[in-house]
Design a protein around this motif. Sequence first.
Motif, PDB file in Angstrom:
ATOM      1  N   UNK A  23     -36.581  49.230  64.256  1.00  0.00           N
ATOM      2  CA  UNK A  23     -36.368  48.679  65.597  1.00  0.00           C
ATOM      3  C   UNK A  23     -37.099  49.468  66.675  1.00  0.00           C
ATOM      4  N   UNK A  24     -37.202  50.796  66.528  1.00  0.00           N
ATOM      5  CA  UNK A  24     -37.885  51.587  67.556  1.00  0.00           C
ATOM      6  C   UNK A  24     -39.389  51.318  67.567  1.00  0.00           C
ATOM      7  N   UNK A  25     -39.908  50.822  66.458  1.00  0.00           N
ATOM      8  CA  UNK A  25     -41.342  50.525  66.378  1.00  0.00           C
ATOM      9  C   UNK A  25     -41.681  49.131  66.882  1.00  0.00           C
ATOM     10  N   UNK A  26     -40.688  48.287  67.035  1.00  0.00           N
ATOM     11  CA  UNK A  26     -40.936  46.911  67.448  1.00  0.00           C
ATOM     12  C   UNK A  26     -41.280  45.987  66.295  1.00  0.00           C
ATOM     13  N   UNK A  27     -41.244  46.499  65.067  1.00  0.00           N
ATOM     14  CA  UNK A  27     -41.601  45.660  63.923  1.00  0.00           C
ATOM     15  C   UNK A  27     -40.531  44.620  63.596  1.00  0.00           C
ATOM     16  N   UNK A  28     -39.301  44.858  64.012  1.00  0.00           N
ATOM     17  CA  UNK A  28     -38.270  43.869  63.711  1.00  0.00           C
ATOM     18  C   UNK A  28     -38.346  42.692  64.678  1.00  0.00           C
ATOM     19  N   UNK A  29     -38.742  42.976  65.901  1.00  0.00           N
ATOM     20  CA  UNK A  29     -38.923  41.959  66.915  1.00  0.00           C
ATOM     21  C   UNK A  29     -40.244  42.263  67.607  1.00  0.00           C
ATOM     22  N   UNK A  30     -41.353  41.794  67.058  1.00  0.00           N
ATOM     23  CA  UNK A  30     -42.664  42.143  67.619  1.00  0.00           C
ATOM     24  C   UNK A  30     -42.712  41.950  69.134  1.00  0.00           C
TER      25      UNK A  30
END
Length: 167
Positions: A153-160
Motif C-alpha cells: 500500500x505504501x508503494x501505491x501498487x495496490x491502488x495505482x
Amino acid sequence: MLELALIGLRIQRMPSEPGLEFDIPSKYSYMTVCAPSCHDCSTLRAWWEGDEGTRSRFYKTVIGSDKEAPSRCTPEVVNFILQQHFDAPSMWAIFPLQDLLALKDKYTARPAAEETINDPTNPRHYWRFRLHVSLESILEDKDIQASIKNLVTSSGRSFPGKKTDKA
C-alpha cells in the motif's frame, strides 16, 4: 526490447547496464519486471549472507550506511530492499515467498542456502525447495501480513496512483 514492446526482468544484484555492481530499482523503466531474486538464483538472504565484500559494498553504496553491514540479512535490511522494489516504476514487481518471509525472524531459522528453488548450474538441484512452514501458519500470522500489506500500500501498487503514507 523497447521497439518490440518486450518487458525485461531486472534483478538489482544482476544489473543489465555495464559497469554497475548493483542496479537502481528507482531507475528501472516501466517496461520491466523487478524482483529481489528469482527461481534461478539465490534468495535475498542467501545472497546477502554469501559474500562479505559484496554485502559491505551494497550496504555502503545502496543502503547508504557507513556502519559495518550485518552478516545476517536482518528484517530491516530485507524491508529496505523490498521497499525499493515495491517503489520501482516497473510494470510488475514479483517477490519470491522466501524473500517476503524474511521480513520476520521467525521464518529465517533454516539456513539461507536451503531456500534456493533451482540452481541451473547444478544438474542435481532442480526445483528442490520446499516451504518449511505451513501456509496455515502464515495465514494466521497477522504481523507478516501487515508488513507485506504496508509495503504494497505504501508503494501505491495496490491502488495505482494512490500512494499512502507508511503506517
